[in-house]
Design an enzyme around this catalytic site. Structure first.
Site, PDB file in Angstrom:
ATOM      1  N   GLY A  95       0.793  -1.154   0.066  1.00 15.83           N
ATOM      2  CA  GLY A  95      -0.202   0.104   0.005  1.00 15.83           C
ATOM      3  C   GLY A  95       0.786   1.260   0.081  1.00 15.83           C
ATOM      4  O   GLY A  95       1.917   1.187  -0.127  1.00 15.83           O
ATOM      5  N   ARG A  98       4.231   5.828   2.434  1.00 15.29           N
ATOM      6  CA  ARG A  98       4.634   6.834   2.520  1.00 15.29           C
ATOM      7  C   ARG A  98       4.156   7.943   1.582  1.00 15.29           C
ATOM      8  O   ARG A  98       4.993   9.209   1.398  1.00 15.29           O
ATOM      9  CB  ARG A  98       6.227   6.820   2.616  1.00 15.29           C
ATOM     10  CG  ARG A  98       6.926   6.393   1.375  1.00 15.29           C
ATOM     11  CD  ARG A  98       8.422   6.251   1.114  1.00 15.29           C
ATOM     12  NE  ARG A  98       8.861   5.967   0.152  1.00 15.29           N
ATOM     13  CZ  ARG A  98      10.290   6.083  -0.027  1.00 15.29           C
ATOM     14  NH1 ARG A  98      11.017   6.537   0.719  1.00 15.29           N
ATOM     15  NH2 ARG A  98      10.805   5.123  -1.201  1.00 15.29           N
ATOM     16  N   ARG A 188      -2.207   0.641  -9.596  1.00 11.36           N
ATOM     17  CA  ARG A 188      -1.049  -0.196 -10.094  1.00 11.36           C
ATOM     18  C   ARG A 188      -1.451  -1.505 -10.268  1.00 11.36           C
ATOM     19  O   ARG A 188      -2.835  -2.011 -10.006  1.00 11.36           O
ATOM     20  CB  ARG A 188       0.125  -0.257  -9.134  1.00 11.36           C
ATOM     21  CG  ARG A 188       0.484   0.840  -8.555  1.00 11.36           C
ATOM     22  CD  ARG A 188       0.760   0.918  -7.007  1.00 11.36           C
ATOM     23  NE  ARG A 188       1.111   2.637  -6.606  1.00 11.36           N
ATOM     24  CZ  ARG A 188       2.477   2.770  -6.612  1.00 11.36           C
ATOM     25  NH1 ARG A 188       3.325   1.876  -6.962  1.00 11.36           N
ATOM     26  NH2 ARG A 188       2.613   4.022  -6.245  1.00 11.36           N
ATOM     27  N   ASP A 257       3.777  -4.077  -7.895  1.00  4.58           N
ATOM     28  CA  ASP A 257       3.225  -2.932  -7.255  1.00  4.58           C
ATOM     29  C   ASP A 257       3.715  -1.675  -7.827  1.00  4.58           C
ATOM     30  O   ASP A 257       3.469  -0.744  -7.391  1.00  4.58           O
ATOM     31  CB  ASP A 257       3.246  -3.031  -5.567  1.00  4.58           C
ATOM     32  CG  ASP A 257       4.792  -3.298  -5.243  1.00  4.58           C
ATOM     33  OD1 ASP A 257       5.400  -4.256  -5.628  1.00  4.58           O
ATOM     34  OD2 ASP A 257       5.279  -2.380  -4.630  1.00  4.58           O
TER      35      ASP A 257
END
Length: 491
Positions: A95, A98, A188, A257
């Site tokens: 996920g 940042r 993504r 990802d």
């Protein structure tokens, strides 16, 4: 907590983008403010594209907004959840660890762009991380994003870069920075893998319908819209990889990802533009087995597309339909690659270009020729009347290595050359790319508080075909120490 900021002069409100799908897809939270943030740089081209006034960008409101210290009126920031394969191994839930997306704004061309702060603090997906980005990696992403845009390669963009003296702990103590980046979408392959791995077909379908509706509306008319979506992504990815290979770009971390559903270059970590041409070059110090070496990128993208196809299979239905959608990739890649080489060689005929490439690349590798300089000097030699290829020969360990090739190439130019061949080649082969050592010089100065080299390098990398750079140090051979630069997954 972030304060409320004044809206930008040209936009009164923000739209939620992917956040409109709700909490199955995103977590809503605010960025963590930086202590005494300061400006590092901004991209005039990106600001112009977003319709942001240069005078407003110089104000305190803009600094607060793009460092995560204030929120625009009406924005509800979010981090999205996804999963993925990392270095070929299933990594489970990942996920935005940042990054926070503030929402979407309309750009000058009318497209909606998601505005995202990278380095904005902890999210539920930070895992063992701190949610911050360091100055070093932020400079690299900021410059590369805008450089790729100027090179004509699909990419996420970078608007600006802010910093702080807040400490961030990596291999050593560094300082924090935030890149404000944007794209029509940051979705993504891993977003689809996430729901498929949990057998959550309803959100999987919701996400696919969202992507089709927002970005691939033509797929709605297909007999199988989800197979059409997969095919469109495969075709776009093939075109992207062909452009990477032609410019000598190594991504470094082609995990699922880090693969964009819009076929954009996304997540600039340990990337590199080739110096000496080495097809097996590994740019990521963390890539111990060379999975993402330069010459393996085309096959890795194909593998990743199969992972996406597996994730979409509950919607597509038939394995053969999914396979057929993905298997457009090799043919499309070959066609796109041939077109790229033809443009670089100044030829109209892709077949003629392809016949020249195999012996050329072999000699470039054997002779350790600088990839960017070879193509630029070849372009200059053609533009200057083909009278001498001495500048190209100077790049070779054995100066006569390409003499027979030059003969074949000149014949091909006579038979298949583009109109105004030299000028066309100078528009296809840049004088400047953001090499590792150029970025490192900018980083070293910035770490001492001097951001002028970041801005200077940005100017060069966003005008990469300008002939004024041909006599500049930026367009010279890299120094000996450049080969010793290590970039890794923390870069």
């Amino acid at each position: 907590m972030s304060e409320q900021a004044s809206p930008t002069p040209s936009h009164s409100h923000w739209q939620p983008g992917l956040g409109a799908l709700g909490e199955a897809f995103v977590t809503f939270l605010n960025p963590v403010p930086l202590t005494r943030p300061h400006w590092i740089a901004h991209s005039p081209a990106a600001a112009d594209y977003l319709g942001l006034d240069e005078a407003w960008l110089a104000q305190e409101d803009a600094l607060k907004l793009f460092s995560g210290n204030a929120l625009p009126e009406g924005a509800r920031p979010w981090a999205s959840v996804y999963s993925g394969h990392q270095f070929g191994v299933w990594a489970g839930q990942l996920g935005d660890g940042r990054a926070l997306t503030l929402g979407t704004l309309p750009a000058a061309d009318g497209t909606l762009q998601e505005i995202q702060l990278k380095g904005s603090g902890l999210t539920p997906y930070s895992r063992m991380g701190d949610g911050r980005a360091v100055l070093r990696s932020s400079i690299r992403e900021f410059i590369a994003s805008e450089a790729m845009q100027a090179l004509g390669i699909p990419t996420t963009r970078a608007l600006c870069l802010t910093g702080s003296r807040d400490p961030v702990y990596r291999e050593q103590v560094e300082t924090a920075a935030v890149v404000t980046r944007f794209a029509p979408s940051f979705i993504r392959f891993g977003h689809f893998e996430h729901f498929a791995s949990r057998q959550q077909d309803i959100p999987l379908r919701t996400l696919a319908d969202y992507v089709i509706g927002q970005h691939y509306p033509h797929c709605r008319q297909a007999p199988n819209p989800y197979a059409a979506l997969l095919r469109a992504v495969a075709e776009g990815t093939a075109d992207l990889i062909a452009q990477w290979q032609a410019i000598g770009f190594c991504h470094g971390v082609m995990n699922t990802d880090n693969m964009s559903m819009l076929a954009l270059t996304i997540d600039y970590g340990p990337y590199q533009f080739l110096d000496a041409y080495d097809p097996g070059h590994i740019c990521n110090h963390s890539d111990e087995r060379g999975r993402y070496a330069y010459d393996r990128q085309p096959d890795v993208a194909y593998w990743n597309l199969y992972a996406l196809g597996q994730a979409l299979l509950p919607l597509i239905g038939e394995v053969d339909d999914a396979k057929a959608a993905v298997d457009v990739y090799p043919t499309r890649l070959a066609e796109s690659q041939a077109a790229c080489w033809a443009a670089k060689l100044g030829l109209q005929d892709s077949t003629a270009a392809s016949e020249l490439m195999q012996p050329l690349l072999m000699q470039l590798s054997v002779n350790q020729a600088d990839f960017t300089l070879f193509w630029r000097r070849l372009s200059l030699a053609v533009a200057e009347g083909r009278s001498s290829f001495d500048g190209v020969r100077d790049l070779l360990m054995r100066r006569d290595a390409l003499d027979s090739w030059f003969t074949d190439y000149l014949r091909a130019l006579d038979e298949h050359g583009l109109p105004d061949t030299g000028a066309a080649m100078l528009r296809a082969n840049p004088a400047v790319v953001p090499r590792n050592y150029l970025c490192q010089n900018a980083i070293a100065a910035a770490e001492k508080g001097d951001f002028s080299e970041v801005r200077n390098l940005l100017e060069a990398c966003t005008t990469p075909y300008d002939t004024r750079w041909d006599t500049h140090a930026y367009a010279g051979l890299p120094p000996d120490w450049a080969s010793g630069i290590c970039v890794s997954c923390s870069s």
